[in-house]
Design a protein around this motif. Structure first.
Motif, PDB file in Angstrom:
ATOM      1  N   GLU A 149      14.723 -13.364   5.942  1.00 19.75           N
ATOM      2  CA  GLU A 149      15.362 -13.922   7.063  1.00 19.75           C
ATOM      3  C   GLU A 149      16.649 -13.053   7.506  1.00 19.75           C
ATOM      4  O   GLU A 149      16.722 -13.074   8.762  1.00 19.75           O
ATOM      5  CB  GLU A 149      15.851 -15.366   6.804  1.00 19.75           C
ATOM      6  CG  GLU A 149      14.607 -15.988   6.277  1.00 19.75           C
ATOM      7  CD  GLU A 149      14.916 -17.541   5.604  1.00 19.75           C
ATOM      8  OE1 GLU A 149      15.961 -17.694   5.210  1.00 19.75           O
ATOM      9  OE2 GLU A 149      14.157 -18.223   5.104  1.00 19.75           O
ATOM     10  N   ALA A 150      17.231 -12.432   6.631  1.00 21.62           N
ATOM     11  CA  ALA A 150      18.402 -11.560   6.890  1.00 21.62           C
ATOM     12  C   ALA A 150      18.027 -10.711   7.744  1.00 21.62           C
ATOM     13  O   ALA A 150      18.683  -9.973   8.860  1.00 21.62           O
ATOM     14  CB  ALA A 150      19.084 -11.200   5.464  1.00 21.62           C
ATOM     15  N   GLN A 151      16.871  -9.941   7.622  1.00 20.72           N
ATOM     16  CA  GLN A 151      16.501  -8.975   8.143  1.00 20.72           C
ATOM     17  C   GLN A 151      15.892  -9.196   9.647  1.00 20.72           C
ATOM     18  O   GLN A 151      16.419  -8.325  10.593  1.00 20.72           O
ATOM     19  CB  GLN A 151      15.118  -8.009   7.717  1.00 20.72           C
ATOM     20  CG  GLN A 151      15.426  -7.365   6.692  1.00 20.72           C
ATOM     21  CD  GLN A 151      16.108  -6.025   6.807  1.00 20.72           C
ATOM     22  OE1 GLN A 151      15.831  -5.564   7.819  1.00 20.72           O
ATOM     23  NE2 GLN A 151      16.745  -5.359   5.966  1.00 20.72           N
ATOM     24  N   GLY A 152      15.599 -10.441   9.778  1.00 20.09           N
ATOM     25  CA  GLY A 152      14.986 -10.979  11.047  1.00 20.09           C
ATOM     26  C   GLY A 152      16.223 -11.311  12.106  1.00 20.09           C
ATOM     27  O   GLY A 152      16.012 -11.411  13.200  1.00 20.09           O
ATOM     28  N   GLU A 191      -0.046 -11.141  -3.960  1.00 25.27           N
ATOM     29  CA  GLU A 191       0.543 -11.827  -2.826  1.00 25.27           C
ATOM     30  C   GLU A 191       2.039 -12.122  -3.020  1.00 25.27           C
ATOM     31  O   GLU A 191       2.845 -12.544  -2.311  1.00 25.27           O
ATOM     32  CB  GLU A 191       0.003 -13.280  -2.559  1.00 25.27           C
ATOM     33  CG  GLU A 191      -0.210 -14.136  -3.390  1.00 25.27           C
ATOM     34  CD  GLU A 191      -1.336 -14.061  -4.606  1.00 25.27           C
ATOM     35  OE1 GLU A 191      -1.297 -14.602  -5.695  1.00 25.27           O
ATOM     36  OE2 GLU A 191      -2.069 -13.083  -4.075  1.00 25.27           O
ATOM     37  N   GLU A 192       2.553 -11.801  -4.330  1.00 22.47           N
ATOM     38  CA  GLU A 192       3.970 -11.977  -4.565  1.00 22.47           C
ATOM     39  C   GLU A 192       4.901 -10.712  -4.163  1.00 22.47           C
ATOM     40  O   GLU A 192       4.422  -9.837  -3.950  1.00 22.47           O
ATOM     41  CB  GLU A 192       4.262 -11.806  -6.184  1.00 22.47           C
ATOM     42  CG  GLU A 192       3.502 -13.396  -6.909  1.00 22.47           C
ATOM     43  CD  GLU A 192       3.893 -13.103  -8.388  1.00 22.47           C
ATOM     44  OE1 GLU A 192       5.217 -13.917  -8.796  1.00 22.47           O
ATOM     45  OE2 GLU A 192       3.190 -12.604  -8.992  1.00 22.47           O
ATOM     46  N   SER A 193       6.134 -11.186  -3.793  1.00 19.07           N
ATOM     47  CA  SER A 193       6.859 -10.138  -3.399  1.00 19.07           C
ATOM     48  C   SER A 193       8.126  -9.985  -4.413  1.00 19.07           C
ATOM     49  O   SER A 193       8.534 -10.559  -5.028  1.00 19.07           O
ATOM     50  CB  SER A 193       7.439 -10.629  -1.984  1.00 19.07           C
ATOM     51  OG  SER A 193       8.560  -9.658  -1.474  1.00 19.07           O
ATOM     52  N   VAL A 194       8.659  -8.823  -4.171  1.00 19.20           N
ATOM     53  CA  VAL A 194       9.848  -8.355  -4.902  1.00 19.20           C
ATOM     54  C   VAL A 194      11.282  -8.924  -4.390  1.00 19.20           C
ATOM     55  O   VAL A 194      12.178  -9.083  -4.980  1.00 19.20           O
ATOM     56  CB  VAL A 194       9.768  -7.026  -5.540  1.00 19.20           C
ATOM     57  CG1 VAL A 194       8.789  -6.485  -6.405  1.00 19.20           C
ATOM     58  CG2 VAL A 194       9.915  -6.104  -4.384  1.00 19.20           C
ATOM     59  N   LEU A 195      10.976  -9.242  -3.213  1.00 19.88           N
ATOM     60  CA  LEU A 195      12.338  -9.636  -2.317  1.00 19.88           C
ATOM     61  C   LEU A 195      12.329 -11.208  -2.181  1.00 19.88           C
ATOM     62  O   LEU A 195      11.068 -11.878  -2.026  1.00 19.88           O
ATOM     63  CB  LEU A 195      12.113  -9.076  -0.928  1.00 19.88           C
ATOM     64  CG  LEU A 195      12.368  -7.529  -0.904  1.00 19.88           C
ATOM     65  CD1 LEU A 195      12.009  -7.148   0.544  1.00 19.88           C
ATOM     66  CD2 LEU A 195      13.633  -6.806  -1.557  1.00 19.88           C
ATOM     67  N   GLU A 196      13.284 -11.823  -2.188  1.00 22.02           N
ATOM     68  CA  GLU A 196      13.458 -13.188  -1.880  1.00 22.02           C
ATOM     69  C   GLU A 196      13.230 -13.531  -0.329  1.00 22.02           C
ATOM     70  O   GLU A 196      13.568 -12.506   0.396  1.00 22.02           O
ATOM     71  CB  GLU A 196      14.827 -13.775  -2.321  1.00 22.02           C
ATOM     72  CG  GLU A 196      15.158 -13.414  -3.865  1.00 22.02           C
ATOM     73  CD  GLU A 196      14.282 -14.241  -4.844  1.00 22.02           C
ATOM     74  OE1 GLU A 196      13.781 -15.178  -4.213  1.00 22.02           O
ATOM     75  OE2 GLU A 196      13.907 -13.841  -5.868  1.00 22.02           O
TER      76      GLU A 196
END
Length: 85
Positions: free
Chosen positions: A78-81, A68-73
């Motif tokens: 949020e920046a993508q959205g 469930e961990e992501s390599v992205l913060e």
């Protein structure tokens, strides 16, 4: 293995035919410039018909994060959205 010598100029003019003959006949070709060998074209070794590389690699990886961990913060999501229109 038999070897045939041809000039670089002749090879340039007939390269596809020369490559085809090496591939089909198995004879090596030496490319010469002013009588001196500058390169050799040899048939490739036959490809192994064994297990494909992607199957040989299966199961060799190591998982270093929890699923469930992501390599992205979170900020990257949020920046993508946010889009300005």
């Amino acid at each position: 293995m038999t070897t045939k010598a041809i000039s670089v100029t002749e090879f340039k003019a007939h390269c596809l035919d020369v490559i085809r003959k090496v591939e089909q006949g198995g004879a090596a070709v030496e490319l010469t410039r002013r009588g001196r060998v500058v390169a050799r074209l040899i048939p490739a070794a036959p490809a192994s018909q064994g297990t494909p590389p992607w199957l040989r690699l299966r199961g060799s990886g190591v998982l270093t994060m929890q699923p469930e961990e992501s390599v992205l913060e979170a900020e990257a999501f949020e920046a993508q959205g946010s889009t300005s229109r």
